[in-house]
Design a protein around this motif. Structure first.
Motif, short mmCIF file in Angstrom:
data_model
loop_
_atom_site.label_atom_id
_atom_site.label_comp_id
_atom_site.label_asym_id
_atom_site.label_seq_id
_atom_site.Cartn_x
_atom_site.Cartn_y
_atom_site.Cartn_z
N VAL A 59 7.01 -5.34 4.37
CA VAL A 59 7.89 -4.19 4.11
C VAL A 59 7.34 -2.94 4.80
CG1 VAL A 59 8.79 -2.67 2.29
CG2 VAL A 59 8.79 -5.14 1.95
N ALA A 60 6.03 -2.80 4.80
CA ALA A 60 5.40 -1.59 5.38
C ALA A 60 5.75 -1.41 6.85
CB ALA A 60 3.89 -1.67 5.20
N ARG A 61 5.97 -2.55 7.55
CA ARG A 61 6.30 -2.45 8.99
C ARG A 61 7.62 -1.71 9.21
NH1 ARG A 61 3.34 -7.36 9.33
NH2 ARG A 61 5.11 -8.76 9.05
N GLU A 62 8.49 -1.71 8.19
CA GLU A 62 9.77 -1.00 8.31
C GLU A 62 9.62 0.49 8.00
OE1 GLU A 62 12.97 -2.94 6.16
OE2 GLU A 62 11.80 -4.79 6.29
N TYR A 63 8.45 0.88 7.52
CA TYR A 63 8.22 2.29 7.16
C TYR A 63 6.96 2.80 7.87
CZ TYR A 63 11.54 1.28 3.39
OH TYR A 63 12.65 0.91 2.67
N PRO A 64 7.01 2.89 9.21
CA PRO A 64 5.80 3.27 9.95
C PRO A 64 5.31 4.67 9.61
CG PRO A 64 7.73 3.20 11.39
CD PRO A 64 8.17 2.65 10.08
N ASP A 65 6.18 5.50 9.07
CA ASP A 65 5.79 6.87 8.70
C ASP A 65 5.07 6.92 7.35
OD1 ASP A 65 8.30 5.91 7.80
OD2 ASP A 65 8.85 7.91 7.09
N VAL A 66 5.03 5.79 6.63
CA VAL A 66 4.37 5.77 5.31
C VAL A 66 3.07 4.96 5.43
CG1 VAL A 66 4.60 5.11 2.88
CG2 VAL A 66 6.61 5.91 4.14
N GLU A 67 2.01 5.55 4.92
CA GLU A 67 0.70 4.88 4.98
C GLU A 67 0.56 3.94 3.78
OE1 GLU A 67 -3.87 6.25 4.27
OE2 GLU A 67 -2.42 7.78 4.89
N LEU A 68 0.16 2.69 4.04
CA LEU A 68 -0.02 1.72 2.95
C LEU A 68 -1.50 1.40 2.77
CD1 LEU A 68 0.92 -0.60 0.96
CD2 LEU A 68 0.95 -2.08 2.97
N GLU A 69 -1.97 1.44 1.54
CA GLU A 69 -3.31 0.90 1.25
C GLU A 69 -3.18 -0.11 0.12
OE1 GLU A 69 -6.37 3.39 -0.49
OE2 GLU A 69 -4.94 4.45 -1.74
N HIS A 70 -4.01 -1.15 0.15
CA HIS A 70 -4.07 -2.12 -0.94
C HIS A 70 -5.27 -1.78 -1.81
CE1 HIS A 70 -1.14 -4.64 1.08
NE2 HIS A 70 -1.85 -4.53 2.19
N MET A 71 -5.10 -1.97 -3.11
CA MET A 71 -6.24 -1.71 -4.00
C MET A 71 -6.22 -2.73 -5.13
SD MET A 71 -7.30 1.95 -5.67
CE MET A 71 -7.50 2.82 -4.15
N LEU A 72 -7.38 -3.26 -5.46
CA LEU A 72 -7.45 -4.18 -6.60
C LEU A 72 -7.30 -3.38 -7.89
CD1 LEU A 72 -10.39 -6.48 -5.41
CD2 LEU A 72 -7.94 -6.98 -5.36
N VAL A 73 -6.67 -4.00 -8.87
CA VAL A 73 -6.30 -3.25 -10.08
C VAL A 73 -7.52 -2.68 -10.82
CG1 VAL A 73 -6.10 -5.35 -11.50
CG2 VAL A 73 -4.88 -3.28 -12.17
N ASP A 74 -8.63 -3.42 -10.82
CA ASP A 74 -9.81 -2.93 -11.54
C ASP A 74 -10.36 -1.68 -10.86
OD1 ASP A 74 -10.16 -4.80 -9.57
OD2 ASP A 74 -11.85 -5.82 -10.49
N ASN A 75 -10.36 -1.70 -9.52
CA ASN A 75 -10.82 -0.53 -8.78
C ASN A 75 -9.85 0.65 -8.98
OD1 ASN A 75 -12.25 1.08 -6.98
ND2 ASN A 75 -11.12 0.33 -5.21
N CYS A 76 -8.55 0.35 -9.00
CA CYS A 76 -7.55 1.42 -9.17
C CYS A 76 -7.73 2.13 -10.52
CB CYS A 76 -6.14 0.84 -9.04
SG CYS A 76 -4.88 2.10 -9.12
#
Ligand code: NAD
Length: 372
Positions: free
Chosen positions: A209-226
Protein backbone atom coordinates in the motif's frame (compact mmCIF):
# COMPACT_ATOMS: atom_id res chain seq x y z
CA UNK A 1 -29.04 26.50 1.40
CA UNK A 2 -28.99 24.52 4.64
CA UNK A 3 -27.41 21.06 4.57
CA UNK A 4 -29.76 18.42 5.99
CA UNK A 5 -28.29 15.64 8.15
CA UNK A 6 -29.89 12.87 10.19
CA UNK A 7 -28.13 12.12 13.46
CA UNK A 8 -28.81 9.21 15.80
CA UNK A 9 -28.19 10.24 19.41
CA UNK A 10 -27.60 7.40 21.90
CA UNK A 11 -26.88 8.78 25.41
CA UNK A 12 -26.53 5.32 27.05
CA UNK A 13 -25.70 4.80 30.74
CA UNK A 14 -23.94 6.49 33.68
CA UNK A 15 -22.51 9.88 32.71
CA UNK A 16 -23.55 9.23 29.07
CA UNK A 17 -26.78 11.33 29.17
CA UNK A 18 -25.04 14.21 31.03
CA UNK A 19 -22.18 14.58 28.58
CA UNK A 20 -24.22 13.88 25.44
CA UNK A 21 -26.50 16.77 26.39
CA UNK A 22 -23.46 19.06 26.16
CA UNK A 23 -22.38 17.47 22.87
CA UNK A 24 -25.82 18.12 21.42
CA UNK A 25 -25.70 21.76 22.60
CA UNK A 26 -22.44 22.28 20.70
CA UNK A 27 -23.71 20.32 17.70
CA UNK A 28 -26.78 22.58 17.45
CA UNK A 29 -24.75 25.76 17.81
CA UNK A 30 -22.23 24.64 15.17
CA UNK A 31 -25.12 23.62 12.90
CA UNK A 32 -26.65 27.07 13.18
CA UNK A 33 -23.34 28.80 12.44
CA UNK A 34 -22.20 26.54 9.62
CA UNK A 35 -25.48 26.12 7.75
CA UNK A 36 -26.93 22.72 8.78
CA UNK A 37 -30.41 21.52 9.55
CA UNK A 38 -30.07 18.54 11.88
CA UNK A 39 -32.74 15.90 12.46
CA UNK A 40 -31.94 14.24 15.78
CA UNK A 41 -33.31 10.77 16.56
CA UNK A 42 -32.76 9.53 20.11
CA UNK A 43 -32.40 5.82 20.93
CA UNK A 44 -31.79 3.47 23.88
CA UNK A 45 -28.55 1.54 24.05
CA UNK A 46 -26.67 -0.52 26.66
CA UNK A 47 -27.93 -1.09 30.19
CA UNK A 48 -30.89 1.31 29.93
CA UNK A 49 -32.03 -0.57 26.79
CA UNK A 50 -31.75 -3.91 28.64
CA UNK A 51 -33.90 -2.50 31.45
CA UNK A 52 -36.57 -1.11 29.13
CA UNK A 53 -36.53 -3.39 26.11
CA UNK A 54 -34.67 -6.49 27.31
CA UNK A 55 -31.81 -6.18 24.81
CA UNK A 56 -28.64 -4.05 24.68
CA UNK A 57 -29.14 -3.02 21.04
CA UNK A 58 -32.89 -2.89 20.31
CA UNK A 59 -34.01 -3.21 16.67
CA UNK A 60 -35.41 0.34 16.72
CA UNK A 61 -32.03 1.74 17.80
CA UNK A 62 -30.25 -0.19 15.06
CA UNK A 63 -32.81 1.11 12.54
CA UNK A 64 -32.25 4.78 13.41
CA UNK A 65 -28.47 4.21 13.23
CA UNK A 66 -28.74 2.54 9.81
CA UNK A 67 -30.82 5.47 8.63
CA UNK A 68 -28.50 8.16 10.06
CA UNK A 69 -25.63 10.12 8.50
CA UNK A 70 -23.81 10.03 11.82
CA UNK A 71 -24.23 8.59 15.31
CA UNK A 72 -23.37 10.32 18.59
CA UNK A 73 -22.94 7.92 21.51
CA UNK A 74 -22.34 8.56 25.22
CA UNK A 75 -21.20 5.39 26.99
CA UNK A 76 -22.66 2.08 28.10
CA UNK A 77 -22.31 -0.21 31.09
CA UNK A 78 -22.21 -0.13 34.85
CA UNK A 79 -22.09 -2.40 37.90
CA UNK A 80 -25.83 -3.08 37.69
CA UNK A 81 -25.37 -5.23 34.59
CA UNK A 82 -21.94 -6.71 35.37
CA UNK A 83 -23.38 -10.12 36.25
CA UNK A 84 -25.48 -10.41 33.10
CA UNK A 85 -24.62 -13.25 30.68
CA UNK A 86 -22.35 -12.16 27.74
CA UNK A 87 -25.23 -11.75 25.24
CA UNK A 88 -27.06 -9.49 27.70
CA UNK A 89 -24.23 -7.21 28.67
CA UNK A 90 -24.37 -3.52 27.69
CA UNK A 91 -20.98 -3.72 25.88
CA UNK A 92 -22.46 -6.29 23.48
CA UNK A 93 -24.40 -3.39 21.91
CA UNK A 94 -21.15 -1.68 20.85
CA UNK A 95 -19.67 -4.77 19.22
CA UNK A 96 -22.95 -5.44 17.39
CA UNK A 97 -23.31 -1.85 16.22
CA UNK A 98 -19.76 -1.70 14.85
CA UNK A 99 -20.23 -5.03 13.07
CA UNK A 100 -23.69 -4.19 11.66
CA UNK A 101 -22.53 -0.81 10.33
CA UNK A 102 -19.18 -2.26 9.15
CA UNK A 103 -17.24 0.38 11.06
CA UNK A 104 -13.78 -1.08 10.59
CA UNK A 105 -11.61 1.95 11.37
CA UNK A 106 -11.40 3.41 14.85
CA UNK A 107 -9.66 6.78 15.07
CA UNK A 108 -8.41 8.08 18.39
CA UNK A 109 -6.49 11.35 18.27
CA UNK A 110 -4.42 12.23 21.33
CA UNK A 111 -3.33 15.79 21.52
CA UNK A 112 -1.76 17.92 24.17
CA UNK A 113 -4.04 20.75 25.22
CA UNK A 114 -2.45 23.94 26.51
CA UNK A 115 -2.83 24.38 30.23
CA UNK A 116 -3.15 20.65 30.96
CA UNK A 117 0.61 20.01 30.99
CA UNK A 118 0.61 19.11 34.65
CA UNK A 119 -2.45 16.86 34.71
CA UNK A 120 -0.63 13.88 33.13
CA UNK A 121 1.59 11.48 35.02
CA UNK A 122 4.33 12.16 32.43
CA UNK A 123 6.68 15.13 32.60
CA UNK A 124 5.58 18.24 30.70
CA UNK A 125 8.75 18.32 28.54
CA UNK A 126 8.12 14.75 27.30
CA UNK A 127 4.60 15.73 26.28
CA UNK A 128 5.53 18.93 24.44
CA UNK A 129 4.12 18.88 20.90
CA UNK A 130 2.21 15.58 21.21
CA UNK A 131 -0.33 15.28 18.39
CA UNK A 132 -0.86 11.69 17.30
CA UNK A 133 -3.65 9.63 15.83
CA UNK A 134 -4.14 5.94 16.60
CA UNK A 135 -5.98 4.12 13.78
CA UNK A 136 -7.19 0.78 15.09
CA UNK A 137 -8.72 -2.04 13.02
CA UNK A 138 -12.07 -2.64 14.67
CA UNK A 139 -13.97 -5.55 13.16
CA UNK A 140 -11.39 -8.35 12.78
CA UNK A 141 -8.60 -10.08 14.66
CA UNK A 142 -8.67 -12.02 17.88
CA UNK A 143 -11.81 -10.37 19.31
CA UNK A 144 -13.88 -11.80 16.47
CA UNK A 145 -12.14 -15.14 15.74
CA UNK A 146 -13.46 -18.53 16.91
CA UNK A 147 -13.18 -19.01 20.66
CA UNK A 148 -13.88 -22.06 22.75
CA UNK A 149 -12.92 -23.88 25.93
CA UNK A 150 -12.44 -27.66 25.96
CA UNK A 151 -11.52 -30.43 28.35
CA UNK A 152 -8.08 -31.99 27.93
CA UNK A 153 -6.36 -34.69 30.01
CA UNK A 154 -4.36 -31.87 31.65
CA UNK A 155 -7.47 -29.82 32.47
CA UNK A 156 -9.42 -27.07 30.70
CA UNK A 157 -7.89 -25.47 27.61
CA UNK A 158 -9.11 -22.17 26.10
CA UNK A 159 -8.54 -21.04 22.50
CA UNK A 160 -8.91 -17.63 20.84
CA UNK A 161 -8.25 -17.40 17.11
CA UNK A 162 -6.52 -14.47 15.42
CA UNK A 163 -7.52 -14.22 11.76
CA UNK A 164 -6.98 -11.40 9.25
CA UNK A 165 -7.79 -11.42 5.55
CA UNK A 166 -5.68 -9.40 3.15
CA UNK A 167 -8.58 -7.13 2.13
CA UNK A 168 -9.32 -6.31 5.79
CA UNK A 169 -5.69 -5.32 6.33
CA UNK A 170 -5.51 -3.33 3.10
CA UNK A 171 -8.55 -1.14 3.77
CA UNK A 172 -7.39 -0.06 7.24
CA UNK A 173 -3.86 0.68 6.00
CA UNK A 174 -5.22 2.67 3.09
CA UNK A 175 -7.34 4.70 5.53
CA UNK A 176 -4.25 5.40 7.66
CA UNK A 177 -2.23 6.61 4.66
CA UNK A 178 -5.09 8.86 3.55
CA UNK A 179 -5.34 10.35 7.04
CA UNK A 180 -1.57 10.89 7.21
CA UNK A 181 -1.81 13.00 4.06
CA UNK A 182 -4.00 15.47 5.93
CA UNK A 183 -1.50 15.55 8.81
CA UNK A 184 2.31 15.23 8.89
CA UNK A 185 2.70 12.45 6.29
CA UNK A 186 4.08 9.76 8.60
CA UNK A 187 2.64 6.31 9.26
CA UNK A 188 3.92 3.92 11.92
CA UNK A 189 2.55 0.45 11.22
CA UNK A 190 2.57 -1.60 14.42
CA UNK A 191 2.69 -5.41 14.45
CA UNK A 192 4.40 -8.42 16.00
CA UNK A 193 5.93 -9.70 12.75
CA UNK A 194 8.77 -11.49 14.56
CA UNK A 195 6.22 -13.94 16.01
CA UNK A 196 2.79 -13.78 14.37
CA UNK A 197 1.89 -14.96 10.87
CA UNK A 198 -1.01 -12.46 10.71
CA UNK A 199 1.53 -9.68 11.45
CA UNK A 200 3.79 -10.86 8.61
CA UNK A 201 0.81 -10.56 6.24
CA UNK A 202 0.06 -7.12 7.76
CA UNK A 203 3.63 -5.97 7.06
CA UNK A 204 3.61 -7.22 3.44
CA UNK A 205 0.34 -5.43 2.76
CA UNK A 206 1.67 -2.24 4.41
CA UNK A 207 4.71 -2.30 2.07
CA UNK A 208 2.47 -2.75 -0.97
CA UNK A 209 0.00 0.00 0.00
CA UNK A 210 2.87 2.38 0.85
CA UNK A 211 4.07 2.27 -2.77
CA UNK A 212 0.85 4.09 -3.74
CA UNK A 213 1.63 6.87 -1.25
CA UNK A 214 5.22 7.92 -2.04
CA UNK A 215 4.67 11.23 -0.23
CA UNK A 216 3.95 9.40 3.06
CA UNK A 217 6.81 7.93 5.08
CA UNK A 218 6.18 4.40 6.44
CA UNK A 219 7.97 2.83 9.39
CA UNK A 220 7.29 -0.58 10.93
CA UNK A 221 7.44 -1.01 14.67
CA UNK A 222 6.94 -4.03 16.90
CA UNK A 223 4.10 -3.52 19.35
CA UNK A 224 6.24 -3.97 22.48
CA UNK A 225 8.68 -1.33 21.27
CA UNK A 226 5.81 1.00 20.28
CA UNK A 227 4.31 0.77 23.78
CA UNK A 228 7.66 1.96 25.13
CA UNK A 229 8.32 4.68 22.53
CA UNK A 230 4.86 6.19 23.07
CA UNK A 231 5.88 7.03 26.61
CA UNK A 232 9.51 7.88 25.80
CA UNK A 233 9.07 10.14 22.79
CA UNK A 234 5.33 10.53 22.11
CA UNK A 235 5.75 13.71 20.06
CA UNK A 236 7.63 11.80 17.34
CA UNK A 237 4.47 9.92 16.23
CA UNK A 238 1.97 11.09 13.65
CA UNK A 239 -0.39 8.25 12.55
CA UNK A 240 -0.11 4.86 14.28
CA UNK A 241 -2.01 2.08 12.50
CA UNK A 242 -2.49 -1.35 13.99
CA UNK A 243 -4.72 -4.39 14.41
CA UNK A 244 -7.65 -4.67 16.81
CA UNK A 245 -6.13 -5.86 20.09
CA UNK A 246 -2.84 -3.94 19.79
CA UNK A 247 -4.89 -0.81 18.98
CA UNK A 248 -7.15 -1.35 21.96
CA UNK A 249 -4.16 -1.36 24.29
CA UNK A 250 -2.07 1.37 22.62
CA UNK A 251 -4.99 3.79 22.36
CA UNK A 252 -5.64 3.53 26.09
CA UNK A 253 -1.95 4.16 26.67
CA UNK A 254 -2.31 7.26 24.48
CA UNK A 255 -5.04 8.47 26.86
CA UNK A 256 -2.54 9.38 29.54
CA UNK A 257 -0.77 11.72 27.11
CA UNK A 258 -3.76 14.08 27.20
CA UNK A 259 -4.05 14.32 30.95
CA UNK A 260 -7.54 12.90 31.42
CA UNK A 261 -9.57 10.20 29.74
CA UNK A 262 -12.34 12.82 29.77
CA UNK A 263 -10.47 14.68 26.98
CA UNK A 264 -10.25 11.84 24.40
CA UNK A 265 -12.69 11.66 21.49
CA UNK A 266 -13.05 8.89 18.91
CA UNK A 267 -14.58 8.12 15.54
CA UNK A 268 -15.43 4.74 14.07
CA UNK A 269 -15.70 4.80 10.30
CA UNK A 270 -16.64 2.40 7.52
CA UNK A 271 -16.33 2.63 3.75
CA UNK A 272 -18.67 5.64 3.32
CA UNK A 273 -19.21 8.87 5.23
CA UNK A 274 -21.33 7.47 8.04
CA UNK A 275 -19.50 7.33 11.36
CA UNK A 276 -20.03 6.61 15.03
CA UNK A 277 -18.62 9.28 17.36
CA UNK A 278 -18.09 8.70 21.06
CA UNK A 279 -15.76 9.54 23.93
CA UNK A 280 -13.08 6.97 24.67
CA UNK A 281 -14.07 6.74 28.33
CA UNK A 282 -16.78 4.55 29.81
CA UNK A 283 -19.93 5.36 31.77
CA UNK A 284 -17.95 6.50 34.87
CA UNK A 285 -20.53 5.16 37.36
CA UNK A 286 -18.49 6.59 40.27
CA UNK A 287 -19.37 10.17 39.25
CA UNK A 288 -22.66 9.64 37.36
CA UNK A 289 -25.45 12.04 38.32
CA UNK A 290 -23.11 14.50 40.05
CA UNK A 291 -22.79 16.90 37.12
CA UNK A 292 -18.99 16.89 37.28
CA UNK A 293 -18.06 14.72 34.26
CA UNK A 294 -15.82 16.32 31.67
CA UNK A 295 -17.85 16.72 28.45
CA UNK A 296 -14.78 17.68 26.36
CA UNK A 297 -14.35 14.17 24.87
CA UNK A 298 -17.90 14.09 23.54
CA UNK A 299 -17.68 17.71 22.30
CA UNK A 300 -14.42 16.88 20.49
CA UNK A 301 -16.18 13.79 19.08
CA UNK A 302 -18.76 16.18 17.60
CA UNK A 303 -15.85 18.04 15.95
CA UNK A 304 -14.72 14.72 14.45
CA UNK A 305 -18.25 14.18 13.14
CA UNK A 306 -18.03 17.44 11.19
CA UNK A 307 -14.57 16.49 9.88
CA UNK A 308 -15.19 12.87 8.86
CA UNK A 309 -18.93 12.56 8.15
CA UNK A 310 -19.73 16.07 6.85
CA UNK A 311 -16.30 16.83 5.35
CA UNK A 312 -16.38 20.20 7.13
CA UNK A 313 -12.90 20.95 8.43
CA UNK A 314 -13.80 24.55 9.20
CA UNK A 315 -16.59 23.65 11.64
CA UNK A 316 -14.44 20.91 13.20
CA UNK A 317 -11.58 23.33 13.84
CA UNK A 318 -13.92 25.97 15.24
CA UNK A 319 -15.22 23.50 17.84
CA UNK A 320 -11.69 22.33 18.72
CA UNK A 321 -10.49 25.92 19.02
CA UNK A 322 -13.43 26.74 21.30
CA UNK A 323 -12.53 23.89 23.67
CA UNK A 324 -8.90 25.09 23.68
CA UNK A 325 -9.98 28.65 24.44
CA UNK A 326 -12.13 27.57 27.38
CA UNK A 327 -9.17 25.61 28.79
CA UNK A 328 -6.84 28.54 28.11
CA UNK A 329 -9.07 30.75 30.23
CA UNK A 330 -8.28 28.48 33.18
CA UNK A 331 -11.81 27.06 33.34
CA UNK A 332 -12.04 23.27 33.43
CA UNK A 333 -13.86 20.36 34.98
CA UNK A 334 -12.73 18.73 38.18
CA UNK A 335 -10.76 15.86 36.57
CA UNK A 336 -8.21 18.28 35.07
CA UNK A 337 -8.48 21.21 37.47
CA UNK A 338 -5.47 22.23 39.54
CA UNK A 339 -5.38 24.48 42.58
CA UNK A 340 -6.38 28.00 41.49
CA UNK A 341 -8.35 26.87 38.41
CA UNK A 342 -12.02 27.69 38.07
CA UNK A 343 -13.78 24.30 38.41
CA UNK A 344 -16.86 24.05 36.19
CA UNK A 345 -19.76 21.64 36.22
CA UNK A 346 -20.51 19.55 33.12
CA UNK A 347 -23.16 21.93 31.79
CA UNK A 348 -21.16 25.07 32.63
CA UNK A 349 -18.28 23.72 30.55
CA UNK A 350 -20.65 23.01 27.64
CA UNK A 351 -22.11 26.54 27.90
CA UNK A 352 -18.62 28.08 27.84
CA UNK A 353 -17.73 26.13 24.69
CA UNK A 354 -20.94 27.35 23.02
CA UNK A 355 -20.10 30.96 23.98
CA UNK A 356 -16.61 30.60 22.48
CA UNK A 357 -18.02 28.98 19.35
CA UNK A 358 -20.30 31.97 18.79
CA UNK A 359 -17.15 34.09 18.42
CA UNK A 360 -16.06 32.04 15.38
CA UNK A 361 -18.46 33.21 12.69
CA UNK A 362 -18.21 31.34 9.43
CA UNK A 363 -16.14 33.21 6.87
CA UNK A 364 -18.61 34.57 4.33
CA UNK A 365 -18.20 32.54 1.14
CA UNK A 366 -17.14 34.50 -1.92
CA UNK A 367 -20.07 34.31 -4.38
CA UNK A 368 -19.22 32.44 -7.59
CA UNK A 369 -19.89 35.55 -9.74
CA UNK A 370 -17.52 37.61 -7.59
CA UNK A 371 -14.71 35.14 -8.25
CA UNK A 372 -15.02 35.24 -12.03
P1 NAD B 1 -14.49 4.70 32.89
O1 NAD B 1 -13.84 5.29 31.69
O2 NAD B 1 -15.96 4.76 32.94
O3 NAD B 1 -13.92 5.42 34.21
C1 NAD B 1 -12.55 5.35 34.58
C2 NAD B 1 -12.22 6.57 35.50
O4 NAD B 1 -12.21 7.75 34.72
C3 NAD B 1 -13.25 6.78 36.59
O5 NAD B 1 -12.61 7.24 37.75
C4 NAD B 1 -14.15 7.88 36.05
O6 NAD B 1 -14.75 8.68 37.04
C5 NAD B 1 -13.15 8.68 35.21
N1 NAD B 1 -13.83 9.30 34.06
C6 NAD B 1 -14.30 8.68 32.95
N2 NAD B 1 -14.90 9.56 32.15
C7 NAD B 1 -14.78 10.76 32.73
C8 NAD B 1 -15.20 12.07 32.39
N3 NAD B 1 -15.87 12.33 31.23
N4 NAD B 1 -14.92 13.09 33.22
C9 NAD B 1 -14.24 12.86 34.37
N5 NAD B 1 -13.82 11.65 34.76
C10 NAD B 1 -14.09 10.60 33.96
O7 NAD B 1 -14.00 3.19 32.99
P2 NAD B 1 -14.45 2.03 33.99
O8 NAD B 1 -14.71 2.60 35.34
O9 NAD B 1 -13.45 0.98 33.82
O10 NAD B 1 -15.81 1.48 33.38
C11 NAD B 1 -17.10 1.86 33.85
C12 NAD B 1 -18.16 1.20 32.95
O11 NAD B 1 -18.06 1.72 31.63
C13 NAD B 1 -17.98 -0.32 32.84
O12 NAD B 1 -19.26 -0.90 32.87
C14 NAD B 1 -17.33 -0.51 31.49
O13 NAD B 1 -17.64 -1.76 30.91
C15 NAD B 1 -17.96 0.63 30.70
N6 NAD B 1 -17.16 1.09 29.54
C16 NAD B 1 -17.88 1.51 28.47
C17 NAD B 1 -17.21 2.03 27.36
C18 NAD B 1 -18.03 2.55 26.21
O14 NAD B 1 -19.22 2.73 26.36
N7 NAD B 1 -17.44 2.79 25.07
C19 NAD B 1 -15.83 2.12 27.36
C20 NAD B 1 -15.12 1.71 28.50
C21 NAD B 1 -15.81 1.20 29.60
Amino acid sequence: MEKERKIAVLPGDGVGPEIVEEGVKVLKQAGEQFGYRFHLHFGWIGGCAIDRLKQPLPQETLRICMDADAILLGAVGGPRWDRNPPEHRPEKALLSLRKELELFANLRPAKRFPGLENSSSLRAEVLKGVDLLVVRELTGGIYFGAKFTEETPQGLQATDTLVYREDEVERILRRAFELARGRRNRVTSVDKANVLESSRLWRRVAERVAREYPDVELEHMLVDNCAMQMIRRPASFDVIVTENMFGDILSDEAAILTGSIGMLPSASLGGGNRGLYEPVHGSAPDIAGEGVANPAAVILSVAMMFRHSFDDEEAARAIEASVTQVLNSGARTMDVAAVGDLALSTDQFGDRVVEELKKHPREPRVPVEAMM
